[in-house]
Write a protein that holds these residues in place. Structure first.
Motif, mmCIF file in Angstrom:
data_model
loop_
_atom_site.group_PDB
_atom_site.id
_atom_site.type_symbol
_atom_site.label_atom_id
_atom_site.label_comp_id
_atom_site.label_asym_id
_atom_site.label_seq_id
_atom_site.Cartn_x
_atom_site.Cartn_y
_atom_site.Cartn_z
ATOM 1 N N THR A 23 0.839 -1.212 0.000
ATOM 2 C CA THR A 23 0.000 0.000 0.000
ATOM 3 C C THR A 23 0.864 1.248 0.000
ATOM 4 O O THR A 23 0.618 2.194 -0.758
ATOM 5 C CB THR A 23 -0.930 0.006 1.229
ATOM 6 O OG1 THR A 23 -1.708 -1.187 1.233
ATOM 7 C CG2 THR A 23 -1.861 1.207 1.209
ATOM 8 N N ILE A 24 1.889 1.251 0.841
ATOM 9 C CA ILE A 24 2.833 2.373 0.874
ATOM 10 C C ILE A 24 3.499 2.531 -0.490
ATOM 11 O O ILE A 24 3.712 3.645 -0.982
ATOM 12 C CB ILE A 24 3.910 2.140 1.959
ATOM 13 C CG1 ILE A 24 3.321 2.395 3.357
ATOM 14 C CG2 ILE A 24 5.122 3.024 1.740
ATOM 15 C CD1 ILE A 24 3.016 3.846 3.657
ATOM 16 N N GLY A 25 3.797 1.397 -1.137
ATOM 17 C CA GLY A 25 4.444 1.433 -2.444
ATOM 18 C C GLY A 25 3.617 2.148 -3.490
ATOM 19 O O GLY A 25 4.145 2.859 -4.345
ATOM 20 N N ILE A 26 2.293 1.986 -3.434
ATOM 21 C CA ILE A 26 1.404 2.651 -4.386
ATOM 22 C C ILE A 26 1.227 4.125 -4.027
ATOM 23 O O ILE A 26 1.278 5.008 -4.890
ATOM 24 C CB ILE A 26 0.036 1.943 -4.434
ATOM 25 C CG1 ILE A 26 0.199 0.515 -4.970
ATOM 26 C CG2 ILE A 26 -0.952 2.709 -5.308
ATOM 27 C CD1 ILE A 26 -1.028 -0.347 -4.820
ATOM 28 N N LEU A 27 1.042 4.412 -2.739
ATOM 29 C CA LEU A 27 0.790 5.779 -2.292
ATOM 30 C C LEU A 27 1.977 6.709 -2.548
ATOM 31 O O LEU A 27 1.793 7.918 -2.701
ATOM 32 C CB LEU A 27 0.453 5.790 -0.795
ATOM 33 C CG LEU A 27 -0.874 5.143 -0.372
ATOM 34 C CD1 LEU A 27 -1.006 5.164 1.144
ATOM 35 C CD2 LEU A 27 -2.060 5.854 -1.012
ATOM 36 N N GLN A 28 3.200 6.147 -2.625
ATOM 37 C CA GLN A 28 4.379 6.992 -2.766
ATOM 38 C C GLN A 28 4.432 7.744 -4.095
ATOM 39 O O GLN A 28 5.227 8.660 -4.255
ATOM 40 C CB GLN A 28 5.644 6.165 -2.595
ATOM 41 C CG GLN A 28 5.916 5.182 -3.724
ATOM 42 C CD GLN A 28 7.145 4.338 -3.467
ATOM 43 O OE1 GLN A 28 8.138 4.821 -2.926
ATOM 44 N NE2 GLN A 28 7.086 3.071 -3.842
ATOM 45 N N THR A 82 3.716 12.918 -8.458
ATOM 46 C CA THR A 82 2.664 13.311 -9.409
ATOM 47 C C THR A 82 2.243 14.748 -9.158
ATOM 48 O O THR A 82 2.067 15.536 -10.103
ATOM 49 C CB THR A 82 1.444 12.369 -9.294
ATOM 50 O OG1 THR A 82 1.858 11.029 -9.602
ATOM 51 C CG2 THR A 82 0.346 12.787 -10.249
ATOM 52 N N MET A 83 2.098 15.122 -7.877
ATOM 53 C CA MET A 83 1.744 16.502 -7.536
ATOM 54 C C MET A 83 2.866 17.457 -7.915
ATOM 55 O O MET A 83 2.624 18.575 -8.397
ATOM 56 C CB MET A 83 1.414 16.604 -6.046
ATOM 57 C CG MET A 83 0.116 15.920 -5.646
ATOM 58 S SD MET A 83 -0.241 16.075 -3.876
ATOM 59 C CE MET A 83 -0.521 17.849 -3.725
ATOM 60 N N ILE A 84 4.121 17.027 -7.727
ATOM 61 C CA ILE A 84 5.262 17.856 -8.121
ATOM 62 C C ILE A 84 5.262 18.052 -9.637
ATOM 63 O O ILE A 84 5.493 19.160 -10.136
ATOM 64 C CB ILE A 84 6.591 17.222 -7.656
ATOM 65 C CG1 ILE A 84 6.659 17.164 -6.135
ATOM 66 C CG2 ILE A 84 7.780 18.015 -8.206
ATOM 67 C CD1 ILE A 84 7.835 16.360 -5.598
ATOM 68 N N PHE A 85 4.993 16.971 -10.367
ATOM 69 C CA PHE A 85 4.935 17.026 -11.829
ATOM 70 C C PHE A 85 3.867 18.020 -12.292
ATOM 71 O O PHE A 85 4.124 18.889 -13.138
ATOM 72 C CB PHE A 85 4.631 15.628 -12.373
ATOM 73 C CG PHE A 85 4.309 15.595 -13.834
ATOM 74 C CD1 PHE A 85 5.315 15.587 -14.790
ATOM 75 C CD2 PHE A 85 2.991 15.570 -14.277
ATOM 76 C CE1 PHE A 85 5.018 15.559 -16.149
ATOM 77 C CE2 PHE A 85 2.687 15.544 -15.628
ATOM 78 C CZ PHE A 85 3.707 15.536 -16.569
ATOM 79 N N LEU A 86 2.660 17.911 -11.733
ATOM 80 C CA LEU A 86 1.559 18.799 -12.121
ATOM 81 C C LEU A 86 1.864 20.252 -11.758
ATOM 82 O O LEU A 86 1.558 21.173 -12.526
ATOM 83 C CB LEU A 86 0.259 18.339 -11.447
ATOM 84 C CG LEU A 86 -0.278 16.974 -11.906
ATOM 85 C CD1 LEU A 86 -1.463 16.545 -11.047
ATOM 86 C CD2 LEU A 86 -0.676 17.009 -13.374
#
Length: 298
Positions: A245-250, A255-259
């Motif tokens: 779960t942590i692996g997916i959430l990371q 993604t926010m930095i990219f946007l």
């Protein structure tokens, strides 16, 4: 009494982890406001103002005894110094990258990081890679080659963030104390250097703290909050979630930095990046699918 932590997800853990990753996702906006201040001064204030926050958390959770043991153990002090050096390098690259208009490179670095960690595990710990993981790492490497050919040089910001954070995470796992205690130990080790730099900046007239604008002073004071709070929230969330779960959430933070880089900072998203980023995203999809299959097979 059985104190074994269950390897299962909890709503509380999910809330902690999501909060930490979203806070990290917004961090570039805060750091962009400090772009006119040298990265060294920003890092010094990140260290200084994180110390009281981390100290209060340790005192409130009754974990000061663990810290005292670490301070009396030369091996733990040496390991703490190594992780402190690595996190300083990581912070330095990150702060400079955001201020210098390389937020997209920072996002790339944190996208590649989980794949680098898998590679590190295989090289240093002898962990076996599945075929899917090998494909994912190969795709990420190919994306780096595409960016290198286009720019005529290695994407040093992305690679620097990837390697420094990957090495930090690897050594951090070997530090035999909890994450909050480990963070306080690192900050404590860095504090004399941070104080020395701030004093030097004041003497030479290059300081932006107090001598600068009120806005600068407030932002530098807040460096401790934006540094310590997400890290400690994350540390508590990680204990209450499965590794998968942590692996997916990371992926939330990069993604926010990219946007933010594309739509807020207006950084150019050229042809090479249009090729390389989808390759990285495809690699992460392959890696995540493999990780989930392994988790279900346990």
């Amino acid at each position: 009494m059985n104190t074994t932590v269950k390897n299962e997800d909890s709503l509380r853990g999910l809330g902690f982890a999501l909060t930490a990753y979203v806070l990290w996702g917004f961090l570039p906006i805060f750091m962009k406001a400090l772009a006119h201040i040298s990265p060294a001064e920003v890092i010094a204030h990140r260290v200084i103002w994180s110390l009281p926050i981390a100290g209060v958390v340790l005192w409130a959770t009754g974990r000061t005894g663990d810290l005292m043991v670490a301070l009396r153990t030369p091996k733990m002090l040496l390991m703490g110094a190594a992780t402190a050096a690595l996190i300083t390098i990581n912070w330095g690259i990150y702060v400079w990258a955001i201020g210098a208009g390389h937020a997209l490179d920072a996002a790339l670095g944190y996208y590649i990081n989980p794949l680098f960690s898998v590679f590190l595990g295989a090289m240093l710990l002898g962990e076996k890679l599945s075929l899917s993981q090998k494909w994912a790492i190969a795709l990420a490497a190919l994306a780096v080659i595409v960016l290198t050919l286009e720019a005529g040089k290695l994407p040093l910001v992305a690679l620097g963030l990837t390697i420094s954070w990957g090495a930090y995470a690897y050594l951090k796992k070997s530090l035999p104390i909890g994450p909050n205690q480990g963070f306080f130990l690192e900050i404590l080790i860095l504090t004399p250097f941070a104080l020395g730099y701030i004093l030097w900046a004041e003497i030479t007239g290059t300081s932006h703290f107090i001598a600068g604008s009120t806005f600068d002073t407030v932002l530098l004071l807040c460096c401790g909050l934006v540094t310590a709070v997400p890290l400690m929230i994350y540390a508590n969330g990680a204990k209450l979630l499965r590794l998968s779960t942590i692996g997916i959430l990371q992926y939330i933070a990069p993604t926010m930095i990219f946007l933010t880089a594309v739509f807020v900072f207006g950084e150019p998203f050229g042809t090479a990046r249009m090729i390389a980023f989808p390759m990285i995203w495809a690699a992460l999809v392959i890696y995540t699918a493999s990780m989930l299959r392994q988790a279900r097979g346990r």
